[in-house]
Scaffold this motif. Structure first.
Motif, PDB file in Angstrom:
ATOM      1  N   ALA A  79      27.040   4.825  -5.894  1.00 11.54           N
ATOM      2  CA  ALA A  79      26.977   5.800  -6.988  1.00 11.54           C
ATOM      3  C   ALA A  79      25.638   5.764  -7.709  1.00 11.54           C
ATOM      4  N   PHE A  80      25.169   4.564  -8.045  1.00 13.30           N
ATOM      5  CA  PHE A  80      23.944   4.462  -8.847  1.00 13.30           C
ATOM      6  C   PHE A  80      22.682   4.649  -8.017  1.00 13.30           C
ATOM      7  N   LEU A  81      22.560   3.928  -6.895  1.00 10.65           N
ATOM      8  CA  LEU A  81      21.301   3.932  -6.154  1.00 10.65           C
ATOM      9  C   LEU A  81      21.236   5.033  -5.089  1.00 10.65           C
ATOM     10  N   PHE A  82      22.285   5.161  -4.268  1.00 14.86           N
ATOM     11  CA  PHE A  82      22.274   6.265  -3.311  1.00 14.86           C
ATOM     12  C   PHE A  82      22.323   7.600  -4.052  1.00 14.86           C
ATOM     13  N   GLY A  83      23.086   7.633  -5.145  1.00 15.67           N
ATOM     14  CA  GLY A  83      23.123   8.831  -5.984  1.00 15.67           C
ATOM     15  C   GLY A  83      21.761   9.160  -6.561  1.00 15.67           C
ATOM     16  N   ALA A  84      21.003   8.136  -6.975  1.00 17.37           N
ATOM     17  CA  ALA A  84      19.653   8.358  -7.505  1.00 17.37           C
ATOM     18  C   ALA A  84      18.730   8.938  -6.443  1.00 17.37           C
ATOM     19  N   LEU A  85      18.916   8.480  -5.211  1.00 17.51           N
ATOM     20  CA  LEU A  85      18.109   9.000  -4.100  1.00 17.51           C
ATOM     21  C   LEU A  85      18.401  10.488  -3.878  1.00 17.51           C
TER      22      LEU A  85
ATOM     23  N   SER B 239      12.375   8.966  -9.067  1.00 16.23           N
ATOM     24  CA  SER B 239      13.774   8.672  -8.709  1.00 16.23           C
ATOM     25  C   SER B 239      13.913   8.241  -7.257  1.00 16.23           C
ATOM     26  N   ILE B 240      13.167   8.879  -6.368  1.00 16.72           N
ATOM     27  CA  ILE B 240      13.277   8.582  -4.936  1.00 16.72           C
ATOM     28  C   ILE B 240      12.786   7.172  -4.621  1.00 16.72           C
ATOM     29  N   LEU B 241      11.554   6.853  -5.045  1.00 14.71           N
ATOM     30  CA  LEU B 241      10.975   5.558  -4.700  1.00 14.71           C
ATOM     31  C   LEU B 241      11.633   4.416  -5.454  1.00 14.71           C
ATOM     32  N   ALA B 242      11.967   4.626  -6.737  1.00 18.98           N
ATOM     33  CA  ALA B 242      12.643   3.573  -7.499  1.00 18.98           C
ATOM     34  C   ALA B 242      14.007   3.266  -6.883  1.00 18.98           C
ATOM     35  N   ALA B 243      14.712   4.311  -6.434  1.00 17.34           N
ATOM     36  CA  ALA B 243      16.014   4.112  -5.793  1.00 17.34           C
ATOM     37  C   ALA B 243      15.878   3.351  -4.478  1.00 17.34           C
ATOM     38  N   LEU B 244      14.890   3.712  -3.661  1.00 13.98           N
ATOM     39  CA  LEU B 244      14.691   3.033  -2.376  1.00 13.98           C
ATOM     40  C   LEU B 244      14.353   1.558  -2.567  1.00 13.98           C
TER      41      LEU B 244
END
Length: 526
Positions: A106-112, A244-249
């Motif tokens: 929810a938090f990280l894949f969702g952020a991606l 959001s993309i790089l921080a999530a990855l």
């Protein structure tokens, strides 16, 4: 009196959905009628303008329903191909703890997904995925909405910053870079606590009080720091587009490694959010984990390519364009629908690729489509009512009484009476905008000029005030009515929207308070 009329678009949904616990279909229909009547009689909107706004809302509903269909058909297809069982087994090999799964999915894949697509897409993707992993429907919807917050201020390749602040004087690339750095600096306090807040809500709605949350405090704070520090680093080095993309990855890698080794995590696995009828398949799937996840990899890849590669972006935005411009001849009343550019198209294509890559019959897709369409019937009524009301509210500046639009009237009234404590009010103005419009970008576009003027008038740092507006708008994503309607639909809970908002309202308020405190500290001590 006029302020009360302007606030009707906020008071009515809150009263009917949250206090009286009506379904969104009924509560939003009544709210829509009230706001439209007040717009016609008190605000002086002409009938043609109101009708064009209703058509605009209906057209926007179709764009959201298409995304909703894509999210549902993808998940249903993956259930039919057996990919969901393989994904579940993959999580079990990392950690069977449902609290860890919340952070990763929810938090990280969702952020991606947010960083690539935005516009409410993450909750429509992660909610069903949590459901497929065994979470109870109510828990899945609530968690998906709260998780889709921290990343929203930079969602859709930086759109809330680049478009939301585009009407600020001297807005240019350098200004957007400075704002991105300021936002991520402030969010080092506020955003760091979101993973733990997710644990508190998860534990509470699962009937475990704080017992399920407290053991997760070390790991979730660590993950929160990694995410917000990564976001600050990306913003400082590269600007607003890929935060959001790089921080999530980056954080996904760290979370997966630490979870698989049990670092900072409790020894006992927590399963209290699991629905009673859910059975984890013990039969080892022959499908590889990459094959199982490949449709989601395709989703992220296609979303990024269509937003970064110039020629592909132009093609997808122009090849099939269902945009309705100047509806009923009213200038500026427009609804965009670039069909190939829509996340709904990407999600549907990924579902088609899924049964091909995973070597299953096309019936996996056709059955999934029928199930998705049957799920969306009630939701369409709720969304039409909601978005009709929203567009009348937003377009209310087109009136015969020479009044500002309702959102501008609210903002200016608040600014005149609360200017001395504005840094604590500013994030909630952002939340208010997102609650009604359903978009951090539209909230910021609408209210940033007022935030700018107030900051300038009372001598506050303009960048800090605009930054807390963006954070507030992101927090408002948790309680936005049409996001809640969509999130409810994808987990099969249409009619429970009021209950969901009651559960997400607390975290949204907490996030706003933390943003205000962070802004105050930066104004006075940094």
């Amino acid at each position: 009196m006029l302020l009360l009329i302007a606030l009707s678009a906020i008071i009515a949904p809150f009263l009917f959905l949250v206090v009286l616990r009506m379904s969104a279909a009924k509560g939003m229909a009544i709210s829509s009628v009230i706001v439209i009547l007040l717009a016609l009689t008190v605000w002086g909107m002409e009938g043609q303008v109101v009708l064009s706004s209703v058509f605009q809302g209906t057209h926007k509903t179709l764009t959201i329903l298409w995304i909703l269909f894509g999210a549902l058909v993808l998940l249903n297809t993956l259930q039919n191909t057996g990919a969901v069982d393989r994904i579940n087994q993959g999580f079990q090999s990392i950690s069977g703890d449902m609290r860890v799964q919340v952070i990763v999915v929810a938090f990280l894949f969702g952020a991606l997904i947010e960083g690539a697509a935005g516009f409410g897409t993450p909750a429509m993707v992660t909610g069903p995925l949590l459901l497929a992993l065994g979470f109870r429907p109510l828990v899945a919807a609530i968690i998906a909405l709260i998780a889709d917050s921290t990343s929203v201020m930079f969602g859709a390749v930086g759109t809330p910053v680049a478009v939301g602040l585009s009407n600020i004087p001297n807005a240019d690339t350098s200004f957007f870079h400075d704002i991105a750095v300021t936002v991520t600096s402030l969010d080092l306090l506020a955003g760091t606590f979101i993973p733990f807040i997710l644990m508190v809500v998860l534990s509470a709605v699962s009937g475990d009080g704080l017992k399920g949350a407290l053991p997760m405090l070390p790991w979730t704070l660590f993950i929160g720091v990694i995410y917000t520090a990564s976001a600050f680093g990306v913003a400082s080095l590269f600007g607003h587009e890929f935060v959001s993309i790089l921080a999530a990855l980056i954080t996904l890698v760290v979370a997966t490694l630490t979870a698989s080794k049990g670092i900072l995590l409790p020894k006992t696995e927590w399963k209290k959010a699991m629905r009673e009828d859910f059975i984890v398949s013990n039969q080892r799937s022959s499908m590889s984990i990459i094959t199982a996840w490949s449709p989601y990899i395709i989703v992220v890849a296609l979303l990024l390519l269509t937003r970064i590669v110039p020629w592909l972006k132009e093609f997808t935005q122009t090849a099939i364009d269902f945009t309705w411009t100047n509806i009923l001849g009213i200038e500026g009343v427009t609804s965009a629908w670039e069909f190939l550019y829509s996340p709904g198209t990407v999600l549907t294509l990924a579902a088609i690729f899924a049964f091909i890559i995973q070597r299953k019959s096309h019936s996996a897709f056709t059955q999934a489509s029928k199930k998705a369409l049957s799920t969306m019937k009630i939701t369409s009524i709720s969304l039409i009512a909601t978005l009709a009301m929203v567009q009348v509210f937003v377009n209310s500046g087109i009136n015969a009484n020479d009044l500002n639009s309702m959102p501008q009237y609210i903002a200016e009234s608040l600014a005149n009476s609360l200017g001395s404590v504005w840094i604590f009010v500013a994030p909630f103005l952002g939340e208010l905008g997102a609650f009604i419009t359903g978009s951090a970008t539209v909230s910021t576009l609408t209210f940033s000029p007022i935030q700018y003027n107030v900051a300038e008038a009372i001598g506050l740092d303009i960048n800090i005030v605009l930054a807390v507006q963006l954070i507030g708008a992101a927090a408002g994503n948790m309680i936005c009515v049409h996001n809640v309607v969509a999130a409810s639909a994808v987990v099969g809970l249409s009619g429970k929207e009021g209950e969901i908002i009651r559960k997400t309202l607390g975290p949204a308020i907490v996030y706003g308070v933390l943003a205000g405190i962070s802004g105050f500290l930066f104004l006075n001590f940094f």
